[in-house]
Design a protein around this motif. Structure first.
Motif, PDB file in Angstrom:
ATOM      1  N   ILE A   1      25.368  58.222 -61.454  1.00 39.94           N
ATOM      2  CA  ILE A   1      26.328  57.860 -61.036  1.00 39.94           C
ATOM      3  C   ILE A   1      28.082  57.727 -61.849  1.00 39.94           C
ATOM      4  O   ILE A   1      27.075  58.159 -62.919  1.00 39.94           O
ATOM      5  N   PHE A   2      29.165  57.773 -60.905  1.00 36.82           N
ATOM      6  CA  PHE A   2      30.233  57.842 -61.821  1.00 36.82           C
ATOM      7  C   PHE A   2      31.278  56.736 -61.561  1.00 36.82           C
ATOM      8  O   PHE A   2      31.451  56.536 -60.433  1.00 36.82           O
ATOM      9  N   GLY A   3      32.164  56.406 -62.622  1.00 34.83           N
ATOM     10  CA  GLY A   3      33.310  55.685 -61.855  1.00 34.83           C
ATOM     11  C   GLY A   3      34.503  56.454 -60.937  1.00 34.83           C
ATOM     12  O   GLY A   3      34.716  57.779 -62.077  1.00 34.83           O
ATOM     13  N   ALA A   4      35.517  56.019 -60.575  1.00 38.59           N
ATOM     14  CA  ALA A   4      35.760  57.501 -59.957  1.00 38.59           C
ATOM     15  C   ALA A   4      37.456  57.673 -60.956  1.00 38.59           C
ATOM     16  O   ALA A   4      37.930  59.107 -60.913  1.00 38.59           O
ATOM     17  N   CYS A   5      37.183  57.126 -62.110  1.00 43.77           N
ATOM     18  CA  CYS A   5      38.665  57.634 -63.036  1.00 43.77           C
ATOM     19  C   CYS A   5      37.736  57.851 -64.603  1.00 43.77           C
ATOM     20  O   CYS A   5      38.854  58.638 -65.336  1.00 43.77           O
TER      21      CYS A   5
ATOM     22  N   ASP B   1      14.804  40.227 -51.023  1.00 43.93           N
ATOM     23  CA  ASP B   1      15.876  40.253 -51.758  1.00 43.93           C
ATOM     24  C   ASP B   1      15.913  40.853 -53.095  1.00 43.93           C
ATOM     25  O   ASP B   1      17.154  41.218 -53.729  1.00 43.93           O
ATOM     26  N   ILE B   2      15.578  41.901 -53.828  1.00 46.66           N
ATOM     27  CA  ILE B   2      15.495  42.077 -54.504  1.00 46.66           C
ATOM     28  C   ILE B   2      16.809  43.650 -54.856  1.00 46.66           C
ATOM     29  O   ILE B   2      18.112  43.672 -55.678  1.00 46.66           O
ATOM     30  N   TYR B   3      16.980  44.068 -53.531  1.00 45.32           N
ATOM     31  CA  TYR B   3      17.590  44.708 -53.603  1.00 45.32           C
ATOM     32  C   TYR B   3      19.690  44.594 -53.312  1.00 45.32           C
ATOM     33  O   TYR B   3      19.941  44.425 -53.163  1.00 45.32           O
ATOM     34  N   LEU B   4      18.819  42.981 -52.261  1.00 42.83           N
ATOM     35  CA  LEU B   4      19.777  42.142 -52.372  1.00 42.83           C
ATOM     36  C   LEU B   4      20.969  42.100 -53.280  1.00 42.83           C
ATOM     37  O   LEU B   4      21.701  42.204 -53.369  1.00 42.83           O
ATOM     38  N   ARG B   5      19.847  41.584 -54.490  1.00 48.56           N
ATOM     39  CA  ARG B   5      20.631  41.408 -55.787  1.00 48.56           C
ATOM     40  C   ARG B   5      21.665  42.532 -56.361  1.00 48.56           C
ATOM     41  O   ARG B   5      22.158  42.509 -57.075  1.00 48.56           O
ATOM     42  N   PHE B   6      20.679  43.529 -56.374  1.00 45.55           N
ATOM     43  CA  PHE B   6      21.150  45.385 -56.625  1.00 45.55           C
ATOM     44  C   PHE B   6      22.370  44.753 -56.466  1.00 45.55           C
ATOM     45  O   PHE B   6      23.558  45.960 -56.571  1.00 45.55           O
ATOM     46  N   VAL B   7      22.106  45.192 -54.650  1.00 46.75           N
ATOM     47  CA  VAL B   7      23.303  45.465 -54.124  1.00 46.75           C
ATOM     48  C   VAL B   7      24.576  44.618 -54.072  1.00 46.75           C
ATOM     49  O   VAL B   7      26.298  45.396 -54.571  1.00 46.75           O
ATOM     50  N   ASN B   8      24.481  43.515 -54.497  1.00 49.57           N
ATOM     51  CA  ASN B   8      25.551  42.380 -54.605  1.00 49.57           C
ATOM     52  C   ASN B   8      26.266  43.031 -55.459  1.00 49.57           C
ATOM     53  O   ASN B   8      27.069  42.691 -56.104  1.00 49.57           O
ATOM     54  N   ALA B   9      25.604  43.185 -56.992  1.00 50.50           N
ATOM     55  CA  ALA B   9      25.856  43.378 -58.204  1.00 50.50           C
ATOM     56  C   ALA B   9      26.808  44.232 -58.283  1.00 50.50           C
ATOM     57  O   ALA B   9      27.770  45.129 -59.211  1.00 50.50           O
ATOM     58  N   TRP B  10      26.479  45.967 -57.075  1.00 48.84           N
ATOM     59  CA  TRP B  10      26.719  47.223 -57.723  1.00 48.84           C
ATOM     60  C   TRP B  10      28.358  46.786 -57.105  1.00 48.84           C
ATOM     61  O   TRP B  10      29.292  47.534 -57.418  1.00 48.84           O
ATOM     62  N   TYR B  11      28.604  45.680 -55.885  1.00 50.33           N
ATOM     63  CA  TYR B  11      30.005  45.915 -55.394  1.00 50.33           C
ATOM     64  C   TYR B  11      30.994  44.659 -56.540  1.00 50.33           C
ATOM     65  O   TYR B  11      31.654  44.331 -55.973  1.00 50.33           O
ATOM     66  N   THR B  12      30.025  44.296 -58.149  1.00 53.40           N
ATOM     67  CA  THR B  12      31.120  43.852 -58.529  1.00 53.40           C
ATOM     68  C   THR B  12      32.000  45.289 -59.921  1.00 53.40           C
ATOM     69  O   THR B  12      30.739  46.111 -59.620  1.00 53.40           O
ATOM     70  N   LYS B  13      33.141  45.885 -59.901  1.00 48.80           N
ATOM     71  CA  LYS B  13      33.530  46.567 -61.084  1.00 48.80           C
ATOM     72  C   LYS B  13      32.343  46.687 -62.096  1.00 48.80           C
ATOM     73  O   LYS B  13      32.441  47.501 -62.974  1.00 48.80           O
ATOM     74  N   GLU B  14      31.619  45.324 -62.696  1.00 49.26           N
ATOM     75  CA  GLU B  14      31.113  44.630 -63.843  1.00 49.26           C
ATOM     76  C   GLU B  14      30.092  45.404 -64.565  1.00 49.26           C
ATOM     77  O   GLU B  14      29.751  46.560 -65.031  1.00 49.26           O
ATOM     78  N   PHE B  15      29.492  45.613 -63.037  1.00 52.12           N
ATOM     79  CA  PHE B  15      28.210  46.534 -62.860  1.00 52.12           C
ATOM     80  C   PHE B  15      28.167  48.175 -63.310  1.00 52.12           C
ATOM     81  O   PHE B  15      27.311  48.262 -64.105  1.00 52.12           O
ATOM     82  N   ILE B  16      29.190  49.414 -62.982  1.00 53.83           N
ATOM     83  CA  ILE B  16      29.099  50.107 -62.999  1.00 53.83           C
ATOM     84  C   ILE B  16      30.151  50.059 -64.493  1.00 53.83           C
ATOM     85  O   ILE B  16      29.063  51.233 -64.513  1.00 53.83           O
ATOM     86  N   GLU B  17      30.944  48.909 -65.210  1.00 54.28           N
ATOM     87  CA  GLU B  17      31.028  49.076 -66.352  1.00 54.28           C
ATOM     88  C   GLU B  17      29.471  49.400 -66.755  1.00 54.28           C
ATOM     89  O   GLU B  17      29.868  49.740 -68.200  1.00 54.28           O
ATOM     90  N   VAL B  18      28.698  48.541 -67.550  1.00 51.01           N
ATOM     91  CA  VAL B  18      27.566  47.983 -67.924  1.00 51.01           C
ATOM     92  C   VAL B  18      26.578  49.177 -68.140  1.00 51.01           C
ATOM     93  O   VAL B  18      26.235  50.010 -68.858  1.00 51.01           O
ATOM     94  N   PHE B  19      26.601  50.137 -66.328  1.00 50.63           N
ATOM     95  CA  PHE B  19      25.356  51.094 -65.842  1.00 50.63           C
ATOM     96  C   PHE B  19      25.719  52.392 -66.646  1.00 50.63           C
ATOM     97  O   PHE B  19      25.454  53.044 -67.639  1.00 50.63           O
ATOM     98  N   LEU B  20      27.279  52.114 -66.677  1.00 48.57           N
ATOM     99  CA  LEU B  20      28.611  53.764 -67.950  1.00 48.57           C
ATOM    100  C   LEU B  20      28.377  53.948 -68.484  1.00 48.57           C
ATOM    101  O   LEU B  20      28.269  55.298 -69.234  1.00 48.57           O
ATOM    102  N   SER B  21      27.545  52.289 -69.183  1.00 44.70           N
ATOM    103  CA  SER B  21      27.436  52.218 -69.990  1.00 44.70           C
ATOM    104  C   SER B  21      25.993  52.528 -71.284  1.00 44.70           C
ATOM    105  O   SER B  21      25.773  51.347 -72.035  1.00 44.70           O
ATOM    106  N   PRO B  22      24.770  52.941 -71.405  1.00 41.99           N
ATOM    107  CA  PRO B  22      23.556  52.407 -71.229  1.00 41.99           C
ATOM    108  C   PRO B  22      23.400  52.506 -72.654  1.00 41.99           C
ATOM    109  O   PRO B  22      24.166  53.858 -73.479  1.00 41.99           O
ATOM    110  N   ARG B  23      22.528  51.748 -73.260  1.00 46.19           N
ATOM    111  CA  ARG B  23      22.491  51.625 -74.899  1.00 46.19           C
ATOM    112  C   ARG B  23      20.605  51.572 -74.178  1.00 46.19           C
ATOM    113  O   ARG B  23      19.857  50.241 -73.822  1.00 46.19           O
ATOM    114  N   ASN B  24      19.884  52.262 -75.401  1.00 52.04           N
ATOM    115  CA  ASN B  24      18.887  52.229 -75.364  1.00 52.04           C
ATOM    116  C   ASN B  24      17.920  50.963 -76.067  1.00 52.04           C
ATOM    117  O   ASN B  24      17.520  51.004 -77.290  1.00 52.04           O
TER     118      ASN B  24
END
Length: 434
Positions: A78-82, A346-369
């Protein structure tokens, strides 16, 4: 039982209908499948999830998939377009993963393998046959079936509607409800000679998130790749461009994509699909169940469509196999089926709703263990929609971080705007059919 009565009639021969038909036929049930089209036929939804692998093993399909030449898929990126720096995830690293791969498929071939397999298992399969009406009685269901210019009435004890987004029963009963905030449109095509990485990384599904759209790149074979964009329909309509011109421009504006497509040639027409997300308000009646896209579809992101189709088809088969032996339990079994499928959506609906926020991709692209969050997200990306408390609480923490990012930047903010490139992409200049 009436010799002319089937145990189960199935409307639709896609992944949900074929899965249910094969399992019921192998259990010794008398099953008939009515498919409106002639397979193979084009369909979108080409990337499978590893959580379907158990169902494919149960069905005995892996050898057929290998003979069909389906590419093994080991994860995604997964990428951010920037930024051209993405975050990769591999299925083997998912929480309590039981497989390291799934498949990338050409849906025309994949769906035909499944439907032919259902026939080989003993289901009575009829292609180019439309079900026009369903009448539910106390002890059976009557289906009005039409092929060519002939019509016939077919009787069964139960019916599964797996007829896709134009659900026969969903339309008949008026139970299809759209998600107004997820009325997206996709424009896509198949291309040859798209650059990809070597080895297992060349099998990954790539997702690129922009400000008002996202893109997919799905390798299908050694030569062919599916490439598309998803966005609000109004954005496309206001552009006044043809689908061909819009797709070409949209891909050229994304350096992550355009650099991969320098030598690419379009190998199919450009397709447009609309009105993605919807759900049926009820998934069962006295003698019927909805499965696959007839039950609902929650956006194309994360490749959940085929997974939910196979999942619901398998659940349908098990539910009806038990109901046929114990009719008195049917109502309870049908309610349990509806809960299982709704929970997955329901699980996928919550995931999809999060995906369409900018914050989702910001958190996803900064993974921490920490706390095992990454393996839990990976598991859901792979189709794990079970009741695991270990995954549920970790996903709750992940969604909390997405919410927190909206109010307090715990990771770097992203623009999701691609950097301008001086040289335009040269793809689609030769060999593209019109």
């Amino acid at each position: 039982m009436n010799a002319d009565m089937y145990d189960v009639a199935i409307i639709g021969g896609g992944p949900a209908g074929s899965t249910a038909a094969a399992l019921l036929a192998r259990a010794g049930r008398r099953v008939v499948v009515f498919e409106r089209e002639k397979f193979p036929r084009f369909h979108i939804g080409e990337s499978l999830l590893p959580f379907s692998m158990k169902a494919f093993s149960r069905l005995g399909l892996h050898e057929k998939f290998l003979r069909a030449g389906f590419m093994k898929k080991f994860g995604g990126e997964i990428f951010g377009a920037c930024s051209e720096q993405g975050t990769k995830f591999y299925f083997k690293d998912g929480f309590r993963s039981q497989t390291d791969h799934s498949y990338q498929v050409t849906r025309a071939d994949f769906d035909k393998v499944l439907l032919d397999h259902a026939a080989e298992c003993g289901a009575d399969v009829h292609e180019q046959t439309a079900v026009e009406r369903v009448e539910v009685a106390n002890e059976h269901v009557d289906l009005s079936v039409k092929w060519d210019s002939s019509s016939q009435n077919v009787r069964a004890r139960y019916v599964i509607d797996a007829s896709g987004r134009n659900s026969v029963l969903g339309t008949q009963f008026g139970i299809k409800k759209s998600y107004d905030h997820l009325q997206k449109l996709s424009i896509f095509a198949h291309y040859d000679d798209v650059w990809r990485e070597e080895g297992r990384d060349g099998t990954l599904t790539l997702l690129i998130r922009g400000i008002d759209r996202w893109f997919w790149i799905i390798p299908l074979t050694a030569e062919r790749t599916s490439v598309g964009v998803v966005l609000d329909g109004e954005v496309f309509r206001s552009s006044k461009l043809s689908p061909e011109d819009f797709l070409k421009q949209a891909l050229a504006e994304q350096p992550i994509i355009s650099k991969r497509m320098t030598n690419a040639r379009r190998a199919s027409k450009v397709y447009v699909a609309t009105d993605f997300s919807y759900r049926s308000s009820k998934l069962h009646g006295d003698r019927w169940l909805l499965a696959g896209d007839a039950a609902g579809f929650i956006d194309p992101i994360f490749s959940s469509g085929v997974f939910l189709a196979v999942f619901s088809g398998e659940q349908c088969a098990d539910t009806l196999n038990e109901a046929l032996d114990h009719p008195g339990k049917a109502r309870r079994l049908f309610r349990r089926y509806e809960r299982a499928v709704n929970r997955a959506m329901d699980i996928y609906l919550r995931f999809v709703n999060a995906w369409y926020t900018k914050e989702f991709i910001e958190v996803f692209l900064s993974p921490r263990n920490v706390l095992g969050l990454a393996p839990a997200v990976n598991a859901v990306l792979g189709g794990n929609v079970g009741n695991s408390f270990a995954i549920r609480w970790r996903m709750s923490v992940f969604y909390f971080l997405v919410w927190l990012q909206r109010h307090y930047p715990i990771v770097p903010r992203l623009t999701l705007v691609p950097k301008k490139e001086k040289a335009p992409a040269r793809f689609e200049t030769v060999g593209a059919p019109r």
